[in-house]
Each structure stands twice: as C-alpha cells, then as structure tokens.
Design a protein around this motif. Sequence first.
Motif, PDB file in Angstrom:
ATOM      1  N   ALA A 235      57.771  30.614  -3.485  1.00  0.00           N
ATOM      2  CA  ALA A 235      56.927  31.029  -2.611  1.00  0.00           C
ATOM      3  C   ALA A 235      57.470  31.710  -1.423  1.00  0.00           C
ATOM      4  O   ALA A 235      57.115  32.935  -0.842  1.00  0.00           O
ATOM      5  N   PHE A 236      58.819  31.381  -0.985  1.00  0.00           N
ATOM      6  CA  PHE A 236      59.441  32.039   0.229  1.00  0.00           C
ATOM      7  C   PHE A 236      60.149  33.282  -0.324  1.00  0.00           C
ATOM      8  O   PHE A 236      59.979  34.454   0.323  1.00  0.00           O
ATOM      9  N   LEU A 237      60.688  33.158  -1.512  1.00  0.00           N
ATOM     10  CA  LEU A 237      61.480  34.487  -1.859  1.00  0.00           C
ATOM     11  C   LEU A 237      60.549  35.663  -2.346  1.00  0.00           C
ATOM     12  O   LEU A 237      60.937  36.677  -2.405  1.00  0.00           O
TER      13      LEU A 237
ATOM     14  N   ASP B  99      53.915  54.861  -1.695  1.00  0.00           N
ATOM     15  CA  ASP B  99      52.441  54.885  -1.537  1.00  0.00           C
ATOM     16  C   ASP B  99      52.032  53.471  -1.426  1.00  0.00           C
ATOM     17  O   ASP B  99      52.235  52.539  -2.258  1.00  0.00           O
ATOM     18  N   LEU B 100      50.816  53.172  -0.867  1.00  0.00           N
ATOM     19  CA  LEU B 100      49.869  52.088  -0.567  1.00  0.00           C
ATOM     20  C   LEU B 100      49.363  51.848  -1.960  1.00  0.00           C
ATOM     21  O   LEU B 100      49.021  52.599  -2.922  1.00  0.00           O
ATOM     22  N   ALA B 101      49.413  50.686  -2.469  1.00  0.00           N
ATOM     23  CA  ALA B 101      49.041  49.979  -3.811  1.00  0.00           C
ATOM     24  C   ALA B 101      48.157  48.732  -3.411  1.00  0.00           C
ATOM     25  O   ALA B 101      48.254  48.105  -2.368  1.00  0.00           O
ATOM     26  N   LEU B 102      47.473  48.225  -4.430  1.00  0.00           N
ATOM     27  CA  LEU B 102      46.414  47.199  -4.230  1.00  0.00           C
ATOM     28  C   LEU B 102      47.102  46.049  -4.013  1.00  0.00           C
ATOM     29  O   LEU B 102      48.114  45.877  -5.077  1.00  0.00           O
ATOM     30  N   ASP B 103      47.185  45.144  -3.220  1.00  0.00           N
ATOM     31  CA  ASP B 103      47.657  43.824  -2.958  1.00  0.00           C
ATOM     32  C   ASP B 103      46.986  42.814  -3.759  1.00  0.00           C
ATOM     33  O   ASP B 103      45.746  42.662  -3.165  1.00  0.00           O
ATOM     34  N   SER B 104      47.329  42.164  -4.734  1.00  0.00           N
ATOM     35  CA  SER B 104      46.558  41.336  -5.411  1.00  0.00           C
ATOM     36  C   SER B 104      46.738  39.881  -4.755  1.00  0.00           C
ATOM     37  O   SER B 104      46.273  38.762  -5.242  1.00  0.00           O
ATOM     38  N   HIS B 105      47.371  39.471  -3.693  1.00  0.00           N
ATOM     39  CA  HIS B 105      47.882  38.275  -3.488  1.00  0.00           C
ATOM     40  C   HIS B 105      46.296  37.542  -2.915  1.00  0.00           C
ATOM     41  O   HIS B 105      45.655  38.409  -2.489  1.00  0.00           O
ATOM     42  N   PRO B 106      46.184  36.331  -3.192  1.00  0.00           N
ATOM     43  CA  PRO B 106      45.068  35.784  -3.003  1.00  0.00           C
ATOM     44  C   PRO B 106      44.611  35.628  -1.519  1.00  0.00           C
ATOM     45  O   PRO B 106      45.505  35.382  -0.465  1.00  0.00           O
ATOM     46  N   ASN B 107      43.517  36.136  -1.099  1.00  0.00           N
ATOM     47  CA  ASN B 107      42.948  36.062   0.173  1.00  0.00           C
ATOM     48  C   ASN B 107      43.773  36.857   1.310  1.00  0.00           C
ATOM     49  O   ASN B 107      44.617  36.304   2.156  1.00  0.00           O
ATOM     50  N   PRO B 108      44.226  38.269   0.913  1.00  0.00           N
ATOM     51  CA  PRO B 108      45.324  38.839   1.827  1.00  0.00           C
ATOM     52  C   PRO B 108      44.533  39.043   3.261  1.00  0.00           C
ATOM     53  O   PRO B 108      43.505  38.974   3.583  1.00  0.00           O
TER      54      PRO B 108
ATOM     55  N   ASP C 124      51.511  33.382  -6.775  1.00  0.00           N
ATOM     56  CA  ASP C 124      50.005  32.602  -6.585  1.00  0.00           C
ATOM     57  C   ASP C 124      50.188  31.078  -6.559  1.00  0.00           C
ATOM     58  O   ASP C 124      50.656  30.527  -7.533  1.00  0.00           O
ATOM     59  N   PRO C 125      49.769  30.618  -5.414  1.00  0.00           N
ATOM     60  CA  PRO C 125      49.925  29.196  -5.275  1.00  0.00           C
ATOM     61  C   PRO C 125      49.151  28.347  -6.186  1.00  0.00           C
ATOM     62  O   PRO C 125      49.450  27.056  -6.320  1.00  0.00           O
ATOM     63  N   THR C 126      48.275  28.986  -6.810  1.00  0.00           N
ATOM     64  CA  THR C 126      47.462  28.260  -8.097  1.00  0.00           C
ATOM     65  C   THR C 126      48.124  28.020  -9.318  1.00  0.00           C
ATOM     66  O   THR C 126      47.711  27.707 -10.282  1.00  0.00           O
ATOM     67  N   TRP C 127      49.428  28.748  -9.517  1.00  0.00           N
ATOM     68  CA  TRP C 127      50.172  28.837 -10.776  1.00  0.00           C
ATOM     69  C   TRP C 127      50.562  27.288 -11.166  1.00  0.00           C
ATOM     70  O   TRP C 127      50.732  26.535 -10.231  1.00  0.00           O
ATOM     71  N   ASP C 128      50.473  26.897 -12.395  1.00  0.00           N
ATOM     72  CA  ASP C 128      50.839  25.782 -12.864  1.00  0.00           C
ATOM     73  C   ASP C 128      52.437  26.197 -13.289  1.00  0.00           C
ATOM     74  O   ASP C 128      52.612  26.950 -14.147  1.00  0.00           O
ATOM     75  N   LEU C 129      53.306  25.305 -12.573  1.00  0.00           N
ATOM     76  CA  LEU C 129      54.732  25.657 -12.720  1.00  0.00           C
ATOM     77  C   LEU C 129      55.291  24.783 -13.603  1.00  0.00           C
ATOM     78  O   LEU C 129      56.635  24.628 -13.698  1.00  0.00           O
TER      79      LEU C 129
END
Length: 537
Positions: free
Chosen positions: A34-36, A320-329, A502-507
């Motif tokens: 998550a940090f990296l 160029d700006l691109a869509l950020d898919s991070h949950p709840n930006p 994605d914090p919902t990932w099953d690791l």
Amino acid sequence: MRFLLPALAATSLMAQTANPGAQVQEGPLRAHLAFLADDLLEGRGTGQRGAELTARYLETQLQMLGLKPAQDSSYRQPVSLLGLRTQVDRSALSFQSGSACLTPKFGSEIVFGAGQAKAEQVFEAPVVFLGFGIDAPEYRWNDYKDVDLRGKILLVMVNEPAPTTDEPGLFDGPNLSAYGRWTTKFEMAAKHGAAGVLLIHTTPSATYGWSVVRPSWEAERFSLAKGPAGTGLQGWMTEETARALVKQGGQDLDALRAKAQTRDFHPVPLNLTLKGQLHSAVRIVDQFNVAGVVPGSDPALKDELVVYSAHWDHLGKGGDLALDSHPNPEPGHEKDTIYNGAVDNASGCAALLAMAQAARHTPAKRSQMFLFVCAEEQGLLGSKAYAANPLWPLAKTVADLNLDSLNFVAPTRDMGLPFSERSTLGDLGRAVAKASGLSIGPSHPDTGGGYFRSDHYSFVQAGVPALSVGGGRDYIGADLAALKAKASAYGKRYHQVTDEYDPTWDLQGMVQQAQFTFDLGQAVANAATRPAFKPVK
C-alpha cells in the motif's frame, strides 16, 4: 547428485516450514504494498523525487528488520545513469521524397529520442528498410548482408522471423530469443554505424500496445552512464505511419515484410530522406540499488550467497492526465499523472520485505541477500550494474530468485517457474512445490521475451543460475470465470496509471507466491550442493 538434490531440498523445506518464524506474513506485505504504490511516492520514477523516497523507505525497512548493510555500512549501491529527455517542442522529424513530405506527430504516430549524450542533433539521412535488423551467425541469419549502412536511418520490424516446418527451432522456436528484443536491435545498429533506428510497432509483434510504448518515450529515458553509446536517433512508429512512409518511399510494407521472412533478404533503400532536428535535455544522475543481508549460520557455507531480487522503480509521473482508478479518489484527483506500479512492481518489493522479515528469524546455512534494484523499466540497468560490480563475489553467489508482478487475484494450486529447465533450480523448485502441496504450472511459449526482460537475466549473463518465480494460474475460488477475468484485465492496466493498489484485493495468492519463493531460497541456501546450469536443448 542431481536426483539427491531435490530430496535434500524437500526434507530441509519441511523442517523449516514447521517453524512459525519462517512464515511470510500478509500484514507486513500488504502494508508495504500500500505504501510503495501510494501517490506519495509519485510512481517511483527513475531520477524523480519518488525514487529517493523509495530508496529511503527500503533502506529504513531493512535497517529496522535488522539486516546487515550489503556494502560496508551502507544499504545503498550507487548506479550512475545517463538521462535523456526529448524536448518535443523543439524537435521534429520529416520524411521527404521529391515534393512529398510527411511529418509524423510525436506521441500519437511516432516517438523518438537520442541514443547518445548530445543535446542537439541535426539529421539528413537516407532511410533503409532492414527487415528484422538481425545479425545472428549461429542461425546463419544476417539482414545487414555486409551493406555499408553507416549514416543511414534504419526502419526495422519488431520481433524475429517465425519458425518454419523445416526449422521449428529457428530463433528458439515459439519463444522470443534475445535477437528479437528491441534493445538488441538498437545495439546491433550502433555496431554497424547507423545514424538511427526506428522500430515499426504492431501489438502482436511487440506483445503490447502503443499505449505501453508511448509513456516510456515521452518521459526521460536512461542508460548506464559508462555504457556504450547508441545510435544518434532511436524510436518507434505506429504501423499506420510506417505503411504511409514506405508507400511514399515507393514500396509496399506487406511485400517488404514477406521478403524479410527469409535469409535471402537484402536491405532495401527507400526513396526517402529523413530530415529534422532533435533537442534533448542531458544529465547524469545517481540512482541506488538497495540491499541487506541475513548472514549464514554454517561456518563452511556462510561465505556463499542466495539472492532474492525485485525492482523498485516504475514509470513515475507522466505528462497527460489520465483516469485514476483508485477507489474513491479525493476530490480534484479523479485524474492524475502518476504511474503507481502497484503490481509492477510494488508487489515484488513488498514481498521481498516480508520475506526478509521471515528470513531474519530463520537464518539458513548460506547467507541471503534481499536486493532491490533500480531502473529495471529502463532496461534492467540496476541489475546490470550490480552484475558488473557485485556487492558479493559472483563466484560465491549460488542463485538469484527474482520477483516481478505478483499474483493479486487469488490463491492457486500451482506456481510458475518459466524456463526452470535451464538449471537445477527447476528440479529443486518442483521438489519444494510438492512438499508444499503445489504443482508447477505448464510452460507456455515466451512470445514476449519475458526471459530477457526481468532482472534475473542479468545474473544469468554473469554466470549465476537464476529465474523469476511466477504466480500460478490454477486459481482457487467459487467463481473461476471471474478470477480469470480479473487476471486478464490487468493487461489493460500494464504500464498505465491504472496499475494502482486496491485495498479490497485478496492477497492470499501474493503471500503464497512469496512463501514459495522464500521456501525455494531456503532450500537452495541449506542444500549440500549448489544449483548448476543445464545444457539448453
């Protein structure tokens, strides 16, 4: 001894995994991941602010875990790089033929840059179609045909000639050989004195889309500061652009491609002259490999070393700006320019740190190094620099196990060991997998040249048995179709700003892959004999 080695490994492995200290923990791995991959590190771009933050984080974590610095009192190994960035607003290339002139648009139709440390270059040179741009004596293949191509601009296809019924093993058969790599084509052209090389991109031949090529060339590009100079001009163009240029030059691209599939091919001069200017920002910058060591416990073997490696860099901040898919930006951050590289390769670095924590509690007979290399995305530069100036003698380095882009989907019943047949690491890996209740997944044709694109290859070139441990594909879960779709969807995120954590990932699958790699490394570190290369069939 070849049959005894896997048995020793399996026995050693089962003894080790009974110790809770040898287990790779999900909590630390997830926290590191998550940090990296966080926006704070700005995509860990080579030569960018995020690179220094990343190196500092890694050395701090190694120190906190109690690993010894790999180089005297430092966890860092400096790697001096030459940085070149095309100044697009001051650079342009035009292709002229009589009264016709075509100037491809940078970014959407062509990308290019300098291959030498020159701030300003002017070009006026004839263009020659050179097929695959391969000179391979062992395959009796030479697209150059001893033609004097000094000062010429070479138009070259990506990949290599396909195997035939008569020669099914041509250029390693279905697998891409080193000759098919675009880096090899650049190097070969420089040796022949060409003024420049422009590669013709197609998604099937490159195995990735134009959206992967473009960001790397719009950003600053790097090479080893003390490495050989390349051609003055290097770059790629889209297939549509190449088709139009070849037609303007009096030829048909498909017809030229057909000719290039045979040994009889000769360079084809096009009725084209490339004219233009290339302005580049040039600088020398130090980046760092980061490494810590868990000393061995056996007086007779502690001077030998097992390396676990992963690259910490990614593409950094783009243009160029691109869509950020991070949950709840956060508001205002729905789009960004950060190539976070969560899977590629924050996952590998997070796994190495979690493995180092396990190793600290379970020293092996041989010493173990946890090596985080820089500038992999620039052409394996960090691992190449390490192999040229190792922190531990290569003669006493018994193996390298590399991790790059781990399984973020789900646990599996198998593990991947591509090209494991090239050394006894494959035998040992199968024994370790069996002891863990896993199988080794079937091999697949390496059409993208993955064997040459990961940091283990720098160790192989230096004479050290090495491989990259891949994730499995036999997923465990109730909805297998959904899991496979999730894995497949990553292809669209590869080298894009959407490769985000994605914090919902099953690791579970990532932890499993890290554990298998650690168990294999422990088996190597405790085995009575060292891994060895096998003859390539």
